[in-house]
Design a protein around this motif. Sequence first.
Motif, short mmCIF file in Angstrom:
data_model
loop_
_atom_site.label_atom_id
_atom_site.label_comp_id
_atom_site.label_asym_id
_atom_site.label_seq_id
_atom_site.Cartn_x
_atom_site.Cartn_y
_atom_site.Cartn_z
N THR A 163 0.85 -1.18 0.00
CA THR A 163 0.00 0.00 0.00
C THR A 163 0.89 1.24 0.00
O THR A 163 2.10 1.13 0.24
N PRO A 164 0.32 2.42 -0.25
CA PRO A 164 1.15 3.64 -0.16
C PRO A 164 1.80 3.80 1.21
O PRO A 164 2.87 4.38 1.33
N GLU A 165 1.15 3.28 2.25
CA GLU A 165 1.71 3.39 3.60
C GLU A 165 2.81 2.37 3.84
O GLU A 165 3.67 2.54 4.71
N VAL A 166 2.77 1.27 3.11
CA VAL A 166 3.75 0.19 3.28
C VAL A 166 4.33 -0.11 1.90
O VAL A 166 4.04 -1.15 1.31
N GLU A 167 5.16 0.79 1.39
CA GLU A 167 5.64 0.69 0.01
C GLU A 167 6.53 -0.53 -0.20
O GLU A 167 6.59 -1.07 -1.30
N GLN A 168 7.25 -0.95 0.85
CA GLN A 168 8.11 -2.11 0.71
C GLN A 168 7.35 -3.41 0.91
O GLN A 168 7.91 -4.49 0.78
N GLY A 169 6.06 -3.32 1.23
CA GLY A 169 5.26 -4.52 1.41
C GLY A 169 5.29 -5.02 2.85
O GLY A 169 6.22 -4.75 3.60
N ARG A 170 4.24 -5.74 3.22
CA ARG A 170 4.17 -6.35 4.54
C ARG A 170 3.64 -7.77 4.38
O ARG A 170 2.58 -7.98 3.78
N ALA A 171 4.39 -8.74 4.87
CA ALA A 171 3.95 -10.13 4.79
C ALA A 171 2.80 -10.35 5.76
O ALA A 171 2.83 -9.87 6.89
N VAL A 172 1.78 -11.06 5.30
CA VAL A 172 0.65 -11.41 6.16
C VAL A 172 0.47 -12.92 6.11
O VAL A 172 0.59 -13.53 5.05
#
Length: 429
Positions: free
Chosen positions: A235-244
Amino acid sequence: MAGRNGRTVRDLRRANRTAVLQRLYFDGPLSRFALGPATGLSSGSVSNVVADLVADGLVEEAGSVDSDGGRPRTLLRVAPGSGHMIGVDVGETRVRVELFDLTLTELARVERPLAVQRYEVEVIVEHIRQGIAEVLDTAGLAPERLLGAGIGVPGIVERTPDRGVLVHGQTIGWDAVPLEALLRTGTPLPDTVPYFIDNGAKTLGQAEMWFGAGRGAHNAVVVLFGSGVGASLVTPEVEQGRAVEWGHLTVRVRGRRCRCGALGCLEAYAGAESLLARWREEGGRGQDGTDEESALTAMLAAAYPPGDGEADPVALAVLEETAEYLGAGLSDLINLFQPERILIGGWAGLALGARFLPAVRRHAMSYALRHPAGKVTVELGRLGPDAVTVGAAILPLADFFARGGRRPDPAPESPLPAWRTALQERAPS
């Protein structure tokens, strides 16, 4: 000296170098004239930054282009040989190690197949060590020239101040494995070369967002469909990505037991391991002891025989059920995050491919809310089986860019003064 916003001249120079490097990397070759509007920098700033980058060997000339009535403009590009990265994919069927130059051109690779259900930490660590040494030897590259080694792993990655990176891979029996510390013992890399360890779904997402089907999207979910399933949210807030840990979302109360030990997880229905197990349980012709990739290929051949061959109805039924579970799982991602795109990668996702995708897409749309479902596309990733290693190699590359194309400062050899240590201990975390 810091300005009113707290940024120093050094910070500004680093940001300008980063802006120029990234534009040349993604959109180059470009002229100095074109770099101005592309980066928002003045012509003087562009000239100064380019001169620095050329002097550092990071940027080189790449021909010229005619201008409107004036002299031809020199084109610039990132120099491929000015940096090297290693990407490692610790998969559930093999360990893959690849060496890349700065433009992510592959220079060497090594693959180590894993025995069925064998994820011993010592074995994996030794495969990584040997693989790194082998690709460096093949390319004739000195280890100290690396910008870093990125490693994609299954499970949750935790960064700790005292033990380095810990990997919690419950489905493969890893409990707080100090992977970073283990790799440093007997590693072929000097201490000046950092390791970047992250979840494999996140590195897959990183690769697809930089170079694959995710380019241009501001909000996407990248799904890794292998032995199990995982996802990365961008997302724009998590540009590097977040694993879920999407694979351990409960899709059936008191359902099948998952590898993690819980009941009814999505992974217990949609992962390749469970898909093949269900086929065998229903009387399918799968052979025990065969590696998962070969077994899935055999299942697909049974379900979709060439020519006029008779399809295996059990294989077809299990695949259709798997498509529905996977689609239902995607609907949760659609409702929760409302992404522009959902991209499906991983070795099993690529093996099932376009034949499987329409059913998955149909089920996802039927289970999701109409409004977010109407705005999302569900596609296959474009980078193939190397996507996780490419994404892992991007981790040191992204860090290098963030530093303005400068390597990390070496750690001080002498201990910090007592007063500085005391201040650090008192600082809020």
